[in-house]
Scaffold this active site. Sequence first.
Site, PDB file in Angstrom:
ATOM      1  N   ARG A 169       0.830  -1.210   0.000  1.00 18.33           N
ATOM      2  CA  ARG A 169       0.000   0.000   0.000  1.00 18.33           C
ATOM      3  C   ARG A 169       0.862   1.256   0.000  1.00 18.33           C
ATOM      4  NH1 ARG A 169      -2.318  -4.067  -0.607  1.00 18.33           N
ATOM      5  NH2 ARG A 169      -4.477  -4.569  -0.021  1.00 18.33           N
ATOM      6  N   ASP A 204      17.626   5.901  24.901  1.00 16.89           N
ATOM      7  CA  ASP A 204      16.862   6.500  25.997  1.00 16.89           C
ATOM      8  C   ASP A 204      17.532   6.160  27.321  1.00 16.89           C
ATOM      9  OD1 ASP A 204      13.842   7.716  26.423  1.00 16.89           O
ATOM     10  OD2 ASP A 204      14.498   6.513  28.135  1.00 16.89           O
ATOM     11  N   CYS A 212      19.916  26.360  12.140  1.00 15.42           N
ATOM     12  CA  CYS A 212      19.930  25.272  13.108  1.00 15.42           C
ATOM     13  C   CYS A 212      19.102  25.679  14.327  1.00 15.42           C
ATOM     14  CB  CYS A 212      21.369  24.913  13.501  1.00 15.42           C
ATOM     15  SG  CYS A 212      22.146  26.081  14.642  1.00 15.42           S
ATOM     16  N   CYS A 241       5.864  17.983  30.229  1.00 21.21           N
ATOM     17  CA  CYS A 241       4.722  17.087  30.419  1.00 21.21           C
ATOM     18  C   CYS A 241       4.497  16.788  31.895  1.00 21.21           C
ATOM     19  CB  CYS A 241       4.945  15.782  29.657  1.00 21.21           C
ATOM     20  SG  CYS A 241       5.054  15.993  27.874  1.00 21.21           S
ATOM     21  N   CYS A 273      26.253  26.723  13.384  1.00 26.47           N
ATOM     22  CA  CYS A 273      26.183  26.565  11.922  1.00 26.47           C
ATOM     23  C   CYS A 273      26.665  27.794  11.184  1.00 26.47           C
ATOM     24  CB  CYS A 273      24.758  26.203  11.493  1.00 26.47           C
ATOM     25  SG  CYS A 273      23.561  27.556  11.671  1.00 26.47           S
TER      26      CYS A 273
END
Length: 337
Positions: free
Chosen positions: A7, A55, A166, A181, A241
């Site tokens: 698909r 992580d 950047c 959060c 940068c």
Amino acid sequence: MSSRYSRQERFPPIGIAGQEKLRDAHVLIIGAGALGSSSAEMLARAGVGKITIVDRDYVEMSNLQRQQLYSEIDVINKNPKAVAAQKRLEAINSDIKVQGIVADVNGINVEDLVTGKTLIVDAGDNFETRLIINDAAVKHNVPFLFGACVGSYGITFPMIPGETPCLHCLMDHLPAQNLTCDTAGVISPIVQLVASYQVTAALKFLTGAKLSPLLQSVDIWNNESAKIRVDRLKKENCKTCGNNPSFPYLSFEGQTKTEILCGRDTVQIRPGVARALSFEELGRRLESLGSEMTVNSYLLSCSFEGRRVVLFRDGRALIHGTSDITEAKGIYNRLIG
């Protein structure tokens, strides 16, 4: 019989040729929390040939509301997120290679992590780490897909070295970084939306499509969105940068680093030099103290001096129940010696 990716291959901008490019790609995902787990699953199902996910944390009950790769078994076993993510992604797609690394991304290890990767997906939980990754991405010429969300608000931006500003250039144009959060909460739909933007950008880049230099923000609860072209925001004197880059966020003194994890009443301690802990020896000591202890191949969790302590094999520790760095260091030193 339809192939796994039939698909997706019928979608003209990807096609069979694009699917081959996805198979040859190696994507690094920094963070295996809400954004990281969602992006990792989509990229794995899309057939990205190799995914490395890094992580520093382990799975807790409060993660399950929005971090879709994990289950209650991972909470019970205190599985590191990177390990649990790897196992789940391997079960989703056995055609690809997945590597989970339990580590805290910092100025010492970030260049090794970034080297040789096709693309970096940002799914971190703090801005300092993002700036470290941003420096390494520019230095090693690896595109970096910035993304963040809190509450019902999210933001994304594709950083392409040599083409776009950047993250360091855009610091004055990004929202304040004082909400997380843990302090402001988050709802799952904004996670899925930001991850979808990031993965769409990843699929476009990996299959050869051009990415627009847009800083996109959206508040899914209030039905608000904005787009800003950032072409002209690139700074010639940027230390990352610009014309004479110094990559300031890659410097890292060889000393113990401490960090208060925002909103979690937890201090992280990271030794300046990695050390291999013997969980067996520590376990014997803690048993004599009557400590509540859980051990697996990656971490040791125990109760020590009234605090919950989680130790990783490289010497890193999370001291829960305090935001006092001095107290946390003392507990760490007395426990580790």
